[in-house]
Motif scaffolding. Sequence first.
Motif, PDB file in Angstrom:
ATOM      1  N   LEU A   1       7.314  15.097  36.406  1.00  0.00           N
ATOM      2  CA  LEU A   1       6.125  14.096  36.682  1.00  0.00           C
ATOM      3  C   LEU A   1       6.114  13.066  35.380  1.00  0.00           C
ATOM      4  O   LEU A   1       5.714  12.057  35.709  1.00  0.00           O
ATOM      5  N   GLY A   2       6.121  13.883  34.223  1.00  0.00           N
ATOM      6  CA  GLY A   2       6.169  13.093  33.098  1.00  0.00           C
ATOM      7  C   GLY A   2       6.948  11.896  32.997  1.00  0.00           C
ATOM      8  O   GLY A   2       6.981  10.876  32.384  1.00  0.00           O
ATOM      9  N   ASP A   3       8.153  11.923  33.524  1.00  0.00           N
ATOM     10  CA  ASP A   3       9.217  10.871  33.858  1.00  0.00           C
ATOM     11  C   ASP A   3       9.033   9.981  34.834  1.00  0.00           C
ATOM     12  O   ASP A   3       9.509   8.853  34.956  1.00  0.00           O
ATOM     13  N   VAL A   4       8.122  10.037  35.641  1.00  0.00           N
ATOM     14  CA  VAL A   4       7.617   9.184  36.435  1.00  0.00           C
ATOM     15  C   VAL A   4       7.083   8.117  35.990  1.00  0.00           C
ATOM     16  O   VAL A   4       5.875   8.149  35.326  1.00  0.00           O
ATOM     17  N   ASP A   5       7.564   6.766  36.161  1.00  0.00           N
ATOM     18  CA  ASP A   5       6.451   5.529  35.767  1.00  0.00           C
ATOM     19  C   ASP A   5       6.732   4.520  36.813  1.00  0.00           C
ATOM     20  O   ASP A   5       7.749   3.635  36.848  1.00  0.00           O
ATOM     21  N   VAL A   6       5.495   4.829  37.618  1.00  0.00           N
ATOM     22  CA  VAL A   6       5.365   3.677  38.939  1.00  0.00           C
ATOM     23  C   VAL A   6       5.154   2.578  38.409  1.00  0.00           C
ATOM     24  O   VAL A   6       5.701   1.606  39.106  1.00  0.00           O
ATOM     25  N   SER A   7       4.653   2.132  37.291  1.00  0.00           N
ATOM     26  CA  SER A   7       4.611   0.729  36.900  1.00  0.00           C
ATOM     27  C   SER A   7       6.040   0.044  36.550  1.00  0.00           C
ATOM     28  O   SER A   7       5.897  -1.118  36.733  1.00  0.00           O
ATOM     29  N   ALA A   8       6.974   0.947  36.577  1.00  0.00           N
ATOM     30  CA  ALA A   8       8.281   0.214  36.196  1.00  0.00           C
ATOM     31  C   ALA A   8       8.964   0.130  37.738  1.00  0.00           C
ATOM     32  O   ALA A   8      10.112  -0.666  37.939  1.00  0.00           O
TER      33      ALA A   8
ATOM     34  N   GLN B   1       8.033   3.229  49.489  1.00  0.00           N
ATOM     35  CA  GLN B   1       7.766   4.507  49.166  1.00  0.00           C
ATOM     36  C   GLN B   1       6.308   5.020  49.218  1.00  0.00           C
ATOM     37  O   GLN B   1       5.841   6.111  48.909  1.00  0.00           O
ATOM     38  N   LEU B   2       5.107   3.968  49.532  1.00  0.00           N
ATOM     39  CA  LEU B   2       4.115   4.396  49.157  1.00  0.00           C
ATOM     40  C   LEU B   2       3.567   5.593  50.371  1.00  0.00           C
ATOM     41  O   LEU B   2       2.777   6.558  49.922  1.00  0.00           O
ATOM     42  N   GLY B   3       3.809   5.587  51.474  1.00  0.00           N
ATOM     43  CA  GLY B   3       3.465   6.695  52.357  1.00  0.00           C
ATOM     44  C   GLY B   3       3.911   7.997  51.908  1.00  0.00           C
ATOM     45  O   GLY B   3       3.137   8.896  51.727  1.00  0.00           O
ATOM     46  N   GLU B   4       5.136   8.052  51.459  1.00  0.00           N
ATOM     47  CA  GLU B   4       5.685   9.404  50.916  1.00  0.00           C
ATOM     48  C   GLU B   4       5.152   9.777  49.560  1.00  0.00           C
ATOM     49  O   GLU B   4       4.911  10.788  49.449  1.00  0.00           O
ATOM     50  N   LEU B   5       4.943   8.604  48.767  1.00  0.00           N
ATOM     51  CA  LEU B   5       4.024   8.907  47.336  1.00  0.00           C
ATOM     52  C   LEU B   5       2.865   9.479  47.550  1.00  0.00           C
ATOM     53  O   LEU B   5       2.487  10.304  47.011  1.00  0.00           O
TER      54      LEU B   5
END
Length: 68
Positions: free
Chosen positions: A17-24, A33-37
């Motif tokens: 989860l630390g590797d997730v950067d939704v801002s990018a 992907q918003l529904g799944e996210l």
Amino acid sequence: MSTNEVVARLQATVSALGDVDVSAWPEDTLKEQLGELSAALVALDSMLSRVADEVRARGLRIEEPVPA
């Protein structure tokens, strides 16, 4: 599954989860992907709350580690 395995899996999840950067993410990708996210975040929140509640139910506190 042993408690050591469980803790290792939780630590691996935190690392992932630390590797997730939704801002990018490109806007279109985020919208696609918003529904799944959203579903994943709600499920994760529910599971974390359950585990925390079980710890607290045993009379223990969950404390944030003090940074070194």
